[in-house]
Design a protein around this motif. Sequence first.
Motif, PDB file in Angstrom:
ATOM      1  N   GLU A  76      37.167  47.282  41.742  1.00 38.26           N
ATOM      2  CA  GLU A  76      36.381  47.304  40.511  1.00 38.26           C
ATOM      3  C   GLU A  76      36.809  48.420  39.568  1.00 38.26           C
ATOM      4  N   ALA A  77      37.026  49.619  40.097  1.00 38.40           N
ATOM      5  CA  ALA A  77      37.364  50.766  39.265  1.00 38.40           C
ATOM      6  C   ALA A  77      38.717  50.617  38.568  1.00 38.40           C
ATOM      7  N   GLU A  78      39.558  49.723  39.072  1.00 41.12           N
ATOM      8  CA  GLU A  78      40.894  49.541  38.501  1.00 41.12           C
ATOM      9  C   GLU A  78      40.982  48.346  37.557  1.00 41.12           C
ATOM     10  N   LEU A  79      39.911  47.551  37.468  1.00 39.45           N
ATOM     11  CA  LEU A  79      39.933  46.361  36.614  1.00 39.45           C
ATOM     12  C   LEU A  79      39.373  46.689  35.230  1.00 39.45           C
ATOM     13  N   ALA A  80      40.092  46.289  34.209  1.00 36.58           N
ATOM     14  CA  ALA A  80      39.646  46.534  32.842  1.00 36.58           C
ATOM     15  C   ALA A  80      38.471  45.630  32.491  1.00 36.58           C
ATOM     16  N   TRP A  81      37.529  46.167  31.726  1.00 33.16           N
ATOM     17  CA  TRP A  81      36.465  45.349  31.144  1.00 33.16           C
ATOM     18  C   TRP A  81      36.979  44.812  29.827  1.00 33.16           C
ATOM     19  N   GLU A  82      36.819  43.519  29.604  1.00 31.95           N
ATOM     20  CA  GLU A  82      37.254  42.881  28.360  1.00 31.95           C
ATOM     21  C   GLU A  82      36.031  42.461  27.564  1.00 31.95           C
ATOM     22  N   HIS A  83      36.085  42.631  26.260  1.00 36.65           N
ATOM     23  CA  HIS A  83      35.004  42.159  25.386  1.00 36.65           C
ATOM     24  C   HIS A  83      35.029  40.635  25.392  1.00 36.65           C
ATOM     25  N   ALA A  84      33.896  40.016  25.723  1.00 42.43           N
ATOM     26  CA  ALA A  84      33.806  38.556  25.729  1.00 42.43           C
ATOM     27  C   ALA A  84      33.014  38.059  24.522  1.00 42.43           C
ATOM     28  N   ASP A  85      31.950  38.784  24.160  1.00 41.60           N
ATOM     29  CA  ASP A  85      31.097  38.429  23.026  1.00 41.60           C
ATOM     30  C   ASP A  85      30.167  39.611  22.797  1.00 41.60           C
ATOM     31  N   GLU A  86      29.324  39.535  21.792  1.00 39.21           N
ATOM     32  CA  GLU A  86      28.388  40.616  21.490  1.00 39.21           C
ATOM     33  C   GLU A  86      27.498  40.882  22.705  1.00 39.21           C
ATOM     34  N   GLY A  87      27.591  42.106  23.254  1.00 37.34           N
ATOM     35  CA  GLY A  87      26.775  42.473  24.405  1.00 37.34           C
ATOM     36  C   GLY A  87      27.239  41.903  25.730  1.00 37.34           C
ATOM     37  N   ILE A  88      28.456  41.349  25.753  1.00 33.16           N
ATOM     38  CA  ILE A  88      28.980  40.716  26.972  1.00 33.16           C
ATOM     39  C   ILE A  88      30.407  41.204  27.234  1.00 33.16           C
ATOM     40  N   GLU A  89      30.640  41.667  28.467  1.00 32.20           N
ATOM     41  CA  GLU A  89      31.977  42.083  28.898  1.00 32.20           C
ATOM     42  C   GLU A  89      32.294  41.384  30.213  1.00 32.20           C
ATOM     43  N   ARG A  90      33.595  41.246  30.496  1.00 29.75           N
ATOM     44  CA  ARG A  90      33.977  40.590  31.749  1.00 29.75           C
ATOM     45  C   ARG A  90      35.157  41.305  32.402  1.00 29.75           C
ATOM     46  N   GLN A  91      35.209  41.160  33.729  1.00 32.09           N
ATOM     47  CA  GLN A  91      36.334  41.613  34.540  1.00 32.09           C
ATOM     48  C   GLN A  91      36.882  40.382  35.250  1.00 32.09           C
ATOM     49  N   ILE A  92      38.208  40.232  35.222  1.00 30.46           N
ATOM     50  CA  ILE A  92      38.860  39.118  35.902  1.00 30.46           C
ATOM     51  C   ILE A  92      39.232  39.574  37.307  1.00 30.46           C
ATOM     52  N   TYR A  93      38.742  38.868  38.311  1.00 29.97           N
ATOM     53  CA  TYR A  93      39.050  39.173  39.701  1.00 29.97           C
ATOM     54  C   TYR A  93      40.146  38.225  40.190  1.00 29.97           C
ATOM     55  N   GLY A  94      40.075  37.749  41.404  1.00 29.67           N
ATOM     56  CA  GLY A  94      41.142  36.938  41.975  1.00 29.67           C
ATOM     57  C   GLY A  94      41.282  35.572  41.323  1.00 29.67           C
ATOM     58  N   TYR A  95      42.535  35.108  41.240  1.00 29.04           N
ATOM     59  CA  TYR A  95      42.807  33.786  40.677  1.00 29.04           C
ATOM     60  C   TYR A  95      44.177  33.285  41.089  1.00 29.04           C
ATOM     61  N   ASP A  96      44.307  31.972  41.046  1.00 32.24           N
ATOM     62  CA  ASP A  96      45.594  31.282  41.085  1.00 32.24           C
ATOM     63  C   ASP A  96      45.421  30.043  40.220  1.00 32.24           C
TER      64      ASP A  96
END
Length: 114
Positions: free
Chosen positions: A13-33
């Motif tokens: 968690e500490a190494e994942l960037a928070w991205e602005h998604a919308d007003e008052g909303i942020e997201r972190q992308i975890y595992g994916y393929d």
Amino acid sequence: MSETFKSQNFQREAELAWEHADEGIERQIYGYDNRVMMVKVKFEKGAVGSVHEHPHTQVSYVESGVFEITIADEPQVLRKGDGFYVPPNTLHGALCLEAGVLIDVFSPHRADFL
């Protein structure tokens, strides 16, 4: 389907960037393929995840907070420990009633998030 890309095997968690998604909303992308993706979404009280649809299947878990989730014109208030399923191409949205976090899983992955 062959894997053409994927995340690292471990995410901290500490190494994942928070991205602005919308007003008052942020997201972190975890595992994916190519087949699946997990996303952590943080909402401030009053933030609105606008009504939208996408071709992905979505399953979400309420990690914290209180949300009014609407799926296909059916609103439900969900709290910590609750979850919801959104079929592909179904209108859905969220209103955050008490600041919190949703854990979203998409299949296939959300290329628009990368």
